[in-house]
Design an enzyme around this catalytic site. Structure first.
Site, mmCIF file in Angstrom:
data_model
loop_
_atom_site.group_PDB
_atom_site.id
_atom_site.type_symbol
_atom_site.label_atom_id
_atom_site.label_comp_id
_atom_site.label_asym_id
_atom_site.label_seq_id
_atom_site.Cartn_x
_atom_site.Cartn_y
_atom_site.Cartn_z
ATOM 1 N N HIS A 38 37.100 39.606 41.194
ATOM 2 C CA HIS A 38 36.107 38.769 41.861
ATOM 3 C C HIS A 38 34.722 39.394 41.809
ATOM 4 O O HIS A 38 34.576 40.620 41.731
ATOM 5 C CB HIS A 38 36.494 38.568 43.326
ATOM 6 C CG HIS A 38 37.347 37.359 43.561
ATOM 7 N ND1 HIS A 38 37.024 36.381 44.471
ATOM 8 C CD2 HIS A 38 38.503 36.964 42.993
ATOM 9 C CE1 HIS A 38 37.958 35.445 44.454
ATOM 10 N NE2 HIS A 38 38.868 35.783 43.572
ATOM 11 N N GLU A 107 36.857 30.496 39.014
ATOM 12 C CA GLU A 107 36.302 29.819 40.183
ATOM 13 C C GLU A 107 34.775 29.905 40.135
ATOM 14 O O GLU A 107 34.216 30.947 39.770
ATOM 15 C CB GLU A 107 36.794 30.452 41.493
ATOM 16 C CG GLU A 107 38.281 30.364 41.719
ATOM 17 C CD GLU A 107 38.985 31.660 41.300
ATOM 18 O OE1 GLU A 107 38.291 32.671 41.027
ATOM 19 O OE2 GLU A 107 40.218 31.653 41.225
#
Length: 325
Positions: A38, A107
């Site tokens: 991330h 994402e």
């Protein structure tokens, strides 16, 4: 039989702590590990987002047995697929064959930072398929030249290749991603215990390949504390991939989950220290056909206590119930 894994969740701990937790996870007997990749945490309360590939390199040197895997890397925006191939090959060498490359379509939360926009899901799947082709070509050795719809590669070659290329896993959430995984992956990845995803994966060529699931848990001797922690850091989890892949910022997840209550979270995430509740949460994955389930203990500071409890109570209970090869 099911293998039980441990998650290095980069959104909830710093890099040194993550490696230390994994060393302990290997000691207590987890079968494998996965690592999120991330740029942002899901919620501000989680508070971290170190560079996963540096953490993995350190983890490879600090451990000797436990498997390592990205869960998952998006090879289409922040990272060019040629660079992902180089990183994965290096990790396979550093870990002496313990690394698997988990890939997904990404994402918005993490990929928007490079300013490339966020296309429709169909385009993202096209990009992922093309990226996998490039990565496999580089794993095969030799020079790769590619002129594609989404990527160009100019005379690329990996100069340090392992004897065996890292197996590639692809994350799935619907029919199109299951088709891509069945046709192009060595294993499938999912975060929901839906048998239909695995059935679709099998229809497209996935029969007999490993299938890896992931389950958040919140251990604490005080159940109220466990529920409170799960709500503070993981209430986004139940929104589903279609929502989670689109929101661009932790503040967006704060707004989207403002009406999720602690009771809502406790209904979907096992909380407390009752091992039967954790076994019951794992069972749907096993029954759906998952061969590996990675647990995510919520909260960076709670990892040492969770790992001690896992050694004494949780892992013996899970293996008694579900076995292990």
């Amino acid at each position: 039989m099911a293998h039980i894994g441990y998650t290095m969740m980069t959104e909830q701990a710093g890099p040194r702590d993550l490696v230390g937790h994994l060393v302990r996870a290997e000691e207590v007997g987890f079968d494998f590990s996965v690592t999120s990749d991330h740029y942002f945490p899901w919620l501000r309360a989680q508070g971290h987002a170190p560079y996963a590939w540096s953490v993995l390199g350190a983890a490879a040197q600090a451990t000797s047995r436990i498997g390592l895997m990205t869960y998952v890397t998006c090879p289409t925006f922040r990272y060019h697929p040629a660079v992902v191939a180089q990183k994965a090959a290096t990790m396979q060498l550093l870990s002496e064959g313990r690394f698997r490359l988990g890939l997904g379509s990404g994402e918005n939360l993490n990929e928007h930072v490079v300013g490339g926009g966020w296309p429709s899901v169909d385009v993202r799947h096209e990009m992922l398929q093309e990226a996998v082709e490039i990565i496999r070509g580089l794993f095969a050795g030799g020079h790769v030249n590619h002129r594609g719809t989404h990527f160009d590669v100019e005379s690329a070659r990996l100069w340090d290749l392992p004897d065996s290329a890292p197996p590639i896993g692809i994350a799935v959430s619907g029919e199109r991603s299951c088709q891509l995984a069945g046709e192009s992956a060595d294993l499938v990845i999912a975060t929901e215990p839906k048998a239909g995803l695995l059935e679709s994966f099998d229809r497209h060529g996935g029969t007999g390949k490993p299938r890896v699931g992931q389950l958040p848990v919140s251990y604490d001797p005080d159940r109220d504390t466990a529920v409170k922690r799960a709500h503070a850091q993981f209430r986004w989890f139940g929104s589903g991939w279609k929502v989670n892949s689109e929101l661009p910022h932790p503040d967006s997840f704060e707004a989207a989950t403002q009406f999720v209550t602690p009771d809502d979270v406790a209904e979907s995430i096992p909380c407390g220290d009752d091992p039967d509740a954790f076994v019951s949460a794992v069972r749907p994955y096993v029954e759906a056909g998952f061969t590996e389930i990675a647990l995510v203990q919520i909260g960076g500071e709670s990892q040492p206590a969770f790992l001690d409890w896992s050694e004494k109570t949780l892992l013996p209970g899970l293996r008694e119930e579900f076995g292990r090869d």
